[in-house]
Design a protein around this motif. Sequence first.
Motif, PDB file in Angstrom:
ATOM      1  N   ASN A   1      40.345 -30.433 -62.767  1.00 56.21           N
ATOM      2  CA  ASN A   1      40.751 -31.806 -62.487  1.00 56.21           C
ATOM      3  C   ASN A   1      39.554 -32.613 -62.017  1.00 56.21           C
ATOM      4  O   ASN A   1      38.435 -32.082 -61.884  1.00 56.21           O
ATOM      5  CB  ASN A   1      41.889 -31.854 -61.462  1.00 56.21           C
ATOM      6  CG  ASN A   1      41.565 -31.093 -60.188  1.00 56.21           C
ATOM      7  OD1 ASN A   1      40.450 -31.159 -59.683  1.00 56.21           O
ATOM      8  ND2 ASN A   1      42.534 -30.356 -59.670  1.00 56.21           N
TER       9      ASN A   1
ATOM     10  N   THR B   1      44.515 -39.392 -66.318  1.00 59.48           N
ATOM     11  CA  THR B   1      43.782 -39.356 -65.058  1.00 59.48           C
ATOM     12  C   THR B   1      42.579 -40.288 -65.129  1.00 59.48           C
ATOM     13  O   THR B   1      41.903 -40.346 -66.150  1.00 59.48           O
ATOM     14  CB  THR B   1      43.300 -37.909 -64.786  1.00 59.48           C
ATOM     15  OG1 THR B   1      44.435 -37.070 -64.635  1.00 59.48           O
ATOM     16  CG2 THR B   1      42.455 -37.826 -63.544  1.00 59.48           C
TER      17      THR B   1
ATOM     18  N   THR C   1      44.921 -37.484 -60.015  1.00 61.81           N
ATOM     19  CA  THR C   1      43.766 -36.596 -59.912  1.00 61.81           C
ATOM     20  C   THR C   1      44.124 -35.123 -59.833  1.00 61.81           C
ATOM     21  O   THR C   1      43.292 -34.271 -60.118  1.00 61.81           O
ATOM     22  CB  THR C   1      42.953 -36.950 -58.667  1.00 61.81           C
ATOM     23  OG1 THR C   1      43.848 -37.059 -57.552  1.00 61.81           O
ATOM     24  CG2 THR C   1      42.232 -38.255 -58.841  1.00 61.81           C
ATOM     25  N   TRP C   2      45.339 -34.790 -59.422  1.00 61.56           N
ATOM     26  CA  TRP C   2      45.668 -33.377 -59.220  1.00 61.56           C
ATOM     27  C   TRP C   2      46.233 -32.723 -60.472  1.00 61.56           C
ATOM     28  O   TRP C   2      46.435 -31.508 -60.491  1.00 61.56           O
ATOM     29  CB  TRP C   2      46.653 -33.238 -58.051  1.00 61.56           C
ATOM     30  CG  TRP C   2      46.034 -33.635 -56.756  1.00 61.56           C
ATOM     31  CD1 TRP C   2      46.369 -34.712 -55.977  1.00 61.56           C
ATOM     32  CD2 TRP C   2      44.954 -32.996 -56.071  1.00 61.56           C
ATOM     33  NE1 TRP C   2      45.579 -34.779 -54.855  1.00 61.56           N
ATOM     34  CE2 TRP C   2      44.695 -33.735 -54.885  1.00 61.56           C
ATOM     35  CE3 TRP C   2      44.169 -31.877 -56.338  1.00 61.56           C
ATOM     36  CZ2 TRP C   2      43.696 -33.383 -53.978  1.00 61.56           C
ATOM     37  CZ3 TRP C   2      43.170 -31.533 -55.440  1.00 61.56           C
ATOM     38  CH2 TRP C   2      42.954 -32.272 -54.276  1.00 61.56           C
TER      39      TRP C   2
ATOM     40  N   SER D   1      46.179 -30.845 -63.852  1.00 63.09           N
ATOM     41  CA  SER D   1      45.189 -30.027 -64.548  1.00 63.09           C
ATOM     42  C   SER D   1      44.881 -30.657 -65.900  1.00 63.09           C
ATOM     43  O   SER D   1      45.796 -31.055 -66.629  1.00 63.09           O
ATOM     44  CB  SER D   1      45.717 -28.607 -64.747  1.00 63.09           C
ATOM     45  OG  SER D   1      45.838 -27.935 -63.523  1.00 63.09           O
TER      46      SER D   1
END
Length: 244
Positions: free
Chosen positions: A58, A220, A231-232, A234
Amino acid sequence: MKVNSLFTALFLLISCNALADCFEKEYKEIQMTVCTINASREVPIMLFKDSEGKPYKNVFGALKNSKENISFLMNAGMYHSDLSPVGLYIEKGVLLQKISKNEGPGNFHLMPNGVFYIHRNEDESYSYHIKTTIDYIKENPSPYFATQSGPMLVINDTIHPKFIKGSDSRFVRNGVGVSATSEVYFVKSKAPINFYDFATFFKDELKTPNALYFDGKISTLYAPPFKTESTWFSVGPMVGAAIK
């Protein structure tokens, strides 16, 4: 303590980076974040694995473990469960995944799909290109960076023929467009949008004759000073810019 230490480290990383050349533009009552690469102070980057051969996973992983001074970053193509690219992926001239010519389900195989690629010129400048997968194979270029994704959003000034105007299939989406003069625009919607309207934004607002979809739902974007989004999640390959 570990959580506080992590966020302190991330803050220091972020605060040391110059601000990205990004802006927000409203389109059909949806805010779009658009980022470009400033050739005078930034260079394009694509990231997938760190120095130990492990996927960054990420944006936070890339910020923490990459040696690059990253100014902005977004996910750049679809990936398998192990985060490896579904299609073509080239990083610094090294082929890490062969081009996919397969048909199948899902957005990647909504033909035509395509390739976003970057040439590094002899004077160390960069040029940006988007081709359908078929045209890329025919031309057989030797890019410095490349990522394959799908579907194409805009093909030679024409919206992808399978997109439906007014479709109720709406997701947060991100993608890339290249202008007739090789200016590059990375875009993420801040709210759900259908394929047709997302493609039309590239064609009519950014004037990009060719544009390529990267992904949806997990889209993202790290682009100071804007709030970092999703942001978290994958992700596999990522694209962005680093300070020279």
